[in-house]
Motif scaffolding. Sequence first.
Motif, PDB file in Angstrom:
ATOM      1  N   GLY A   2       6.412  33.377  11.595  1.00  0.00           N
ATOM      2  CA  GLY A   2       7.148  33.570  10.364  1.00  0.00           C
ATOM      3  C   GLY A   2       7.161  32.298   9.539  1.00  0.00           C
ATOM      4  O   GLY A   2       7.139  31.186  10.080  1.00  0.00           O
ATOM      5  N   LEU A   4       9.359  30.116   7.076  1.00  0.00           N
ATOM      6  CA  LEU A   4      10.758  29.910   6.715  1.00  0.00           C
ATOM      7  C   LEU A   4      10.886  29.196   5.383  1.00  0.00           C
ATOM      8  O   LEU A   4      10.267  28.145   5.178  1.00  0.00           O
ATOM      9  N   SER A  12      19.408  27.672   6.183  1.00  0.00           N
ATOM     10  CA  SER A  12      18.009  27.971   6.508  1.00  0.00           C
ATOM     11  C   SER A  12      17.554  27.395   7.857  1.00  0.00           C
ATOM     12  O   SER A  12      16.805  28.074   8.579  1.00  0.00           O
ATOM     13  N   ALA A  15      18.674  29.837  10.384  1.00  0.00           N
ATOM     14  CA  ALA A  15      17.841  31.040  10.355  1.00  0.00           C
ATOM     15  C   ALA A  15      16.542  30.814  11.120  1.00  0.00           C
ATOM     16  O   ALA A  15      16.086  31.682  11.876  1.00  0.00           O
ATOM     17  N   GLY A  16      15.923  29.649  10.921  1.00  0.00           N
ATOM     18  CA  GLY A  16      14.700  29.324  11.652  1.00  0.00           C
ATOM     19  C   GLY A  16      14.932  29.288  13.148  1.00  0.00           C
ATOM     20  O   GLY A  16      14.143  29.822  13.941  1.00  0.00           O
ATOM     21  N   MET A  19      15.279  32.885  14.592  1.00  0.00           N
ATOM     22  CA  MET A  19      14.024  33.612  14.776  1.00  0.00           C
ATOM     23  C   MET A  19      13.192  32.992  15.896  1.00  0.00           C
ATOM     24  O   MET A  19      12.526  33.711  16.656  1.00  0.00           O
ATOM     25  N   VAL A  26       7.586  29.454  14.195  1.00  0.00           N
ATOM     26  CA  VAL A  26       8.108  29.196  12.854  1.00  0.00           C
ATOM     27  C   VAL A  26       7.359  28.055  12.187  1.00  0.00           C
ATOM     28  O   VAL A  26       7.182  26.986  12.777  1.00  0.00           O
ATOM     29  N   LEU A 108      10.960  34.239   6.266  1.00  0.00           N
ATOM     30  CA  LEU A 108      12.283  34.059   6.847  1.00  0.00           C
ATOM     31  C   LEU A 108      13.171  33.316   5.857  1.00  0.00           C
ATOM     32  O   LEU A 108      12.734  32.330   5.254  1.00  0.00           O
ATOM     33  N   THR A 109      14.412  33.768   5.687  1.00  0.00           N
ATOM     34  CA  THR A 109      15.337  33.060   4.807  1.00  0.00           C
ATOM     35  C   THR A 109      16.706  32.944   5.479  1.00  0.00           C
ATOM     36  O   THR A 109      17.029  33.687   6.402  1.00  0.00           O
ATOM     37  N   PHE A 136      12.739  38.622   6.743  1.00  0.00           N
ATOM     38  CA  PHE A 136      13.766  38.641   7.780  1.00  0.00           C
ATOM     39  C   PHE A 136      14.899  37.704   7.384  1.00  0.00           C
ATOM     40  O   PHE A 136      14.663  36.542   7.045  1.00  0.00           O
ATOM     41  N   ARG A 137      16.126  38.227   7.452  1.00  0.00           N
ATOM     42  CA  ARG A 137      17.329  37.451   7.107  1.00  0.00           C
ATOM     43  C   ARG A 137      18.292  37.508   8.290  1.00  0.00           C
ATOM     44  O   ARG A 137      19.249  38.296   8.281  1.00  0.00           O
ATOM     45  N   PRO A 138      18.070  36.689   9.305  1.00  0.00           N
ATOM     46  CA  PRO A 138      18.881  36.795  10.522  1.00  0.00           C
ATOM     47  C   PRO A 138      20.356  36.484  10.327  1.00  0.00           C
ATOM     48  O   PRO A 138      21.175  36.850  11.167  1.00  0.00           O
TER      49      PRO A 138
END
Length: 210
Positions: A2, A4, A12, A15-16, A19, A26, A108-109, A136-138
């Motif tokens: 992904g 990021l 952020s 978030a990284g 994932m 990443v 990814l954000t 993807f927004r975890p």
Amino acid sequence: KGLLLLSGGIDSPVAGFSMARRGMKVEAVHFHSFPYTSVQAREKVLELGRILKDYCGGEIKVYVVSFTQIQQAIHKHCRDSFMITIMRRFMMRIANRLARECGAQAILTGESLGQVASQTPESIASTDSVSELPVFRPLIAEDKQDIVAVAKRIGTFETSILPYEDCCTVFLPKNPVIHPKIHQVEQEEAKLDVEALTEQARASLEVETL
């Protein structure tokens, strides 16, 4: 893999990490607005990347892209209230191009629902409409205090709060549109040479391997 969208903020990097914890490799893209943003702001983000790499299986690449000319063009030609919305769409377009080049399968954000103007359902829909890849927004349902707690646990918090501004704080409108309608956003973007600006930003790419 992904890609990021890595800013200098708190969200952020978390978030990284989230994932990477799911087994995703990443890599990151960072948008800077030199000379409006400083060398220290760039180094801050690279330091966040260095911390993240310990959770990402070793080496991590950060793609650094100049965003200054895009912001200047939006500021000059588009309604002020649409600044953030259009900025986010440009970031997504550039991230998609870089993702295809590096073999990433998703963007990814660190967005969290309703936290700021660009994170309402309408704003997210506007951003996603220009993405060919899944986004993807975890952290989408996480409270800020929970995100901060994770940032402290993984070691990114102290770096994230260093007082160096990134490009998202440049040219901020006083009253950003909160519920943008796609057709209105597209009308504003039609005032710009979107493809030329996107390619110009892509041409500024620098790669930092951490």
